[in-house]
Scaffold this motif. Sequence first.
Motif, PDB file in Angstrom:
ATOM      1  N   MET B   1       0.841  -1.209   0.000  1.00 48.41           N
ATOM      2  CA  MET B   1       0.000   0.000   0.000  1.00 48.41           C
ATOM      3  C   MET B   1       0.877   1.260   0.000  1.00 48.41           C
ATOM      4  SD  MET B   1      -3.368   0.467   2.363  1.00 48.41           S
ATOM      5  CE  MET B   1      -2.623   1.375   3.700  1.00 48.41           C
ATOM      6  N   MET B  58      -6.897   2.707   0.475  1.00 50.32           N
ATOM      7  CA  MET B  58      -7.197   2.346   1.860  1.00 50.32           C
ATOM      8  C   MET B  58      -8.589   1.741   1.982  1.00 50.32           C
ATOM      9  SD  MET B  58      -5.898   5.035   4.602  1.00 50.32           S
ATOM     10  CE  MET B  58      -5.901   4.620   6.302  1.00 50.32           C
ATOM     11  N   VAL B  61      -8.666  -1.761   0.642  1.00 47.92           N
ATOM     12  CA  VAL B  61      -8.121  -2.755   1.577  1.00 47.92           C
ATOM     13  C   VAL B  61      -9.108  -3.005   2.720  1.00 47.92           C
ATOM     14  CG1 VAL B  61      -6.228  -3.257   3.183  1.00 47.92           C
ATOM     15  CG2 VAL B  61      -5.739  -2.194   0.972  1.00 47.92           C
ATOM     16  N   GLU B  62      -9.720  -1.924   3.204  1.00 49.88           N
ATOM     17  CA  GLU B  62     -10.721  -2.078   4.277  1.00 49.88           C
ATOM     18  C   GLU B  62     -11.828  -3.031   3.824  1.00 49.88           C
ATOM     19  OE1 GLU B  62     -12.306   1.754   5.215  1.00 49.88           O
ATOM     20  OE2 GLU B  62     -10.456   2.476   6.132  1.00 49.88           O
ATOM     21  N   GLU B  63     -12.337  -2.777   2.617  1.00 42.86           N
ATOM     22  CA  GLU B  63     -13.436  -3.611   2.115  1.00 42.86           C
ATOM     23  C   GLU B  63     -12.988  -5.053   1.929  1.00 42.86           C
ATOM     24  OE1 GLU B  63     -16.088  -0.200  -0.158  1.00 42.86           O
ATOM     25  OE2 GLU B  63     -14.812  -1.495  -1.369  1.00 42.86           O
ATOM     26  N   LEU B  65     -10.732  -6.620   3.639  1.00 43.89           N
ATOM     27  CA  LEU B  65     -10.636  -7.259   4.952  1.00 43.89           C
ATOM     28  C   LEU B  65     -12.016  -7.530   5.544  1.00 43.89           C
ATOM     29  CD1 LEU B  65      -7.677  -5.174   6.402  1.00 43.89           C
ATOM     30  CD2 LEU B  65      -7.644  -7.632   5.942  1.00 43.89           C
ATOM     31  N   GLU B  66     -12.936  -6.606   5.289  1.00 46.38           N
ATOM     32  CA  GLU B  66     -14.295  -6.798   5.826  1.00 46.38           C
ATOM     33  C   GLU B  66     -14.969  -8.025   5.214  1.00 46.38           C
ATOM     34  OE1 GLU B  66     -16.407  -3.115   5.237  1.00 46.38           O
ATOM     35  OE2 GLU B  66     -15.907  -2.449   7.267  1.00 46.38           O
TER      36      GLU B  66
END
Lengths: 782, 68
Positions: B1, B58, B61-63, B65-66
């Motif tokens: 990232m 960002m 990546v959040e999505e 991981l979710e």
Amino acid sequence: MNLDKLLETGDRCIHKEPPTCTAQCPVHLEIIDFLAEVEKSNFQNAYKLMEKKMPFHKIIGRICDHPCEAVCERNKAGGSIRISELEKAVLEYGTYKPKKVWPLPKNKGKVAIIGGGLSGLTAAVDLDKKGYTITIYEKSDRLGGRLWDFVDKGLTEALLQEEIKTVKDKKMAIQLEKPIDEVRLEALLTEYDAVYLGTATWESPLKWNSSTFQVEASTLFVGGQLVTKTESIIASASSGRRAAISIERYLSKVSLTDSREREGVFDTPLHFEISKHVALPPIEKSGEIYNPEEASAEAARCVKCQCRKCIEGCVHLRNFEMSPDAYVRQINHSERIILGTHYANKMINSCAECGLCKEECFLDISMNDIIHETRESMVERGKMPASAHDFALKDMAFSNSSRFSLVRKQPSKEESKDLFYYPLISFSDYVKGLYKGTGKTEYLFYPGCQLPASYPDDIKSIYEYLVGHIKGDVGIYLGCCGAPADWAGQQALMNENVEAIKKVWEEMERPTFILACSSCIRIFKKYLPEIAIASLWDIYVEKGLPNKDHIKTPQTLSIHDACGTRENSDLHESVRKIVAKLGYGIEELEYTKDRTKCCGYGGLVYYANRDQSNAFVNERIGESENDLLVYCAMCKDLFVSGGKRTYHLLDLLYPKDDGEAATRKMPTLSERHHNRSRVKQILLKEIWREEPEETMREDQFKLIIPDDVKQKIEDRYILMEDIQAVLQNAEENNERFCNPETGEYLARLRRDNVTFWVKYEKEENAFILKSVYSHRMEIVEE
Amino acid sequence: MKHESTDQTKWYCDKCQRELELAKVKVKYMEGNFEVDLMKCPSCNQVFIDETLALGKMKEVEEGLEDK
């Protein structure tokens, strides 16, 4: 989540079921696909479909007795599709030279075929292809049986000869003029591994299994007219093919009966409604057979029978191109993943949980219930993406905090004494109501959280109306019913909320709740059936409209019923009575009352997938030229945001002078918080004449916010109090970045599980916001 | 990232009055723990995240991981 039960429900969906034409075709020609190819003038593709399913397609395609046409749904709207005529056209325009097929070595066993008619030849060719050694016994001097009757009645002798030659060219033994009697049959049964009997008649009665065509437990299998007992050509061919399958299974020592339920003619569970289609008569042939253009036009009349009722009504299912059966498979997959990506999450959180799918389904399959259960399971397993519902759940927490929540009994007679002495006031219904106060709370007005947020100035008026018109004391209860928790699948939070409401209800000695919000009504019915509820709109009908000057412009409105009221027909009627009483005309939408659609807020789709929410909004607002009338605050908010003139019932009952009600922008997310707090303040000060313990939170910094930034604030679910907190930290602790070239600052602050960033410029005593954004990822500053 | 913003060189830490430097920074979300190269203040460790990064990589990546 019970996944076996889930899959069973998915299997009940009839979306994938074949149309009646295919189900009634003994060889199951894929007629919709066939017609679709003809429609596109892809005659060769259509030809291949015939070749795939029809034995001797060049013959049958010309003389088929077409049972498909009698059951064609188009028959109810202009006339059946002329499938048989189209087959003839396809044989004319789509023929191609078949690829050479290399025969399998003949080592699988010996089969005798008695009777060289259509069924016998079909069985012979099918088994030959699979590697059996075939001998055909025919009593006459030629193969073909009654097919010869069709010469000059659909077939030419040349064609028939040619087709018979293809049989002769195979490596089969053909014994002509060999009639078989019972004695000879006995001998064949010992000589061959299996025998197929395809004669039209037999000298003694035989007993065979109706799905395998096996005669008792012997190696004898039957087919043809002996079995079909009809003149049907296609039924004969089908029986020969099915008997060949049985022989193959028998000789391969596998079950004769497994998975054969849908061989031959069967009743399809498909349910199709033709009524919406305009009647179209069949295309006439200009010659002996359809020319290519006529064929294509005739095929275009096919309505492609498929059950799409739920899909047609739901823009969510359409967006994701999902039918319930496919949706269920995706959920099943998602629920079973242990390591890997849950690709279906976004889809599952894009359903409005409005329940229209179940309403539309002939079988009452409720994707709403399935998706809801899935969300609960996701939460339970820790697999629910936090970002999907976080904002809505925080909003709920706000509504149940001291900043909004309030419980009060009706002001007592004693406390209201002073009001009784002023003639003008004491004549008001409200004060009369107070005068009749008994101290026992019979009713509790529960306006919910979104109505006070959208209509802060009307809550007091409604309350006064209720006190003045209802027999018995009316208290008030401000808070959130828990709908966001329910939609988010947060069972624990939901139960907690339900218990809190129940506690207030008990403390107030079990009053009837007066509800104004459709979602509250749904939640109370689902979770709090013990609490008696009354709808505010029903009360207006019963007790009369409030004494106000109503808008008197005669206008026709289309009523959008809130999806939470789907099963509440009394409420639908009450709303219509109020609208009519106010002098408006009503034009019903196609999807109305129990078949209403969601505005785009339901199921928290507004937060989880804004594009999907917009699709709901845009579809709904495009359904009427009239201004819409709604009675749910969120419906109004979304439709007006979408650019549709929309009235809330309260706009008509409590008209205001501050502009056009139908286009009035609804409050921002922050203003919604502010308004709720204001409602509490107004009620405490003006009804209970108390000094509120909590003062309204005032903004610390003066902000100048350009329109584009305002839009970002809303779209990114950022509250003004988040921005104020970032600025406060930045200003007090200098925790910020600075850009000397532009004079801009950039500051961040982590609040709970989100980091908020504000880019700003300072101008004298104000802050000009340049941008705002946030992320959930935590940055470790060390 | 790894992320280098187009205009980040112009920004400096207002608290420490220092220029930002590219450094390894720990980021956490749900079960995920990574080290990424980001601009930060070498003195107070304030990390600079611009809008493009926050709403682009960002968020992605959040999505991701979710949905794990």
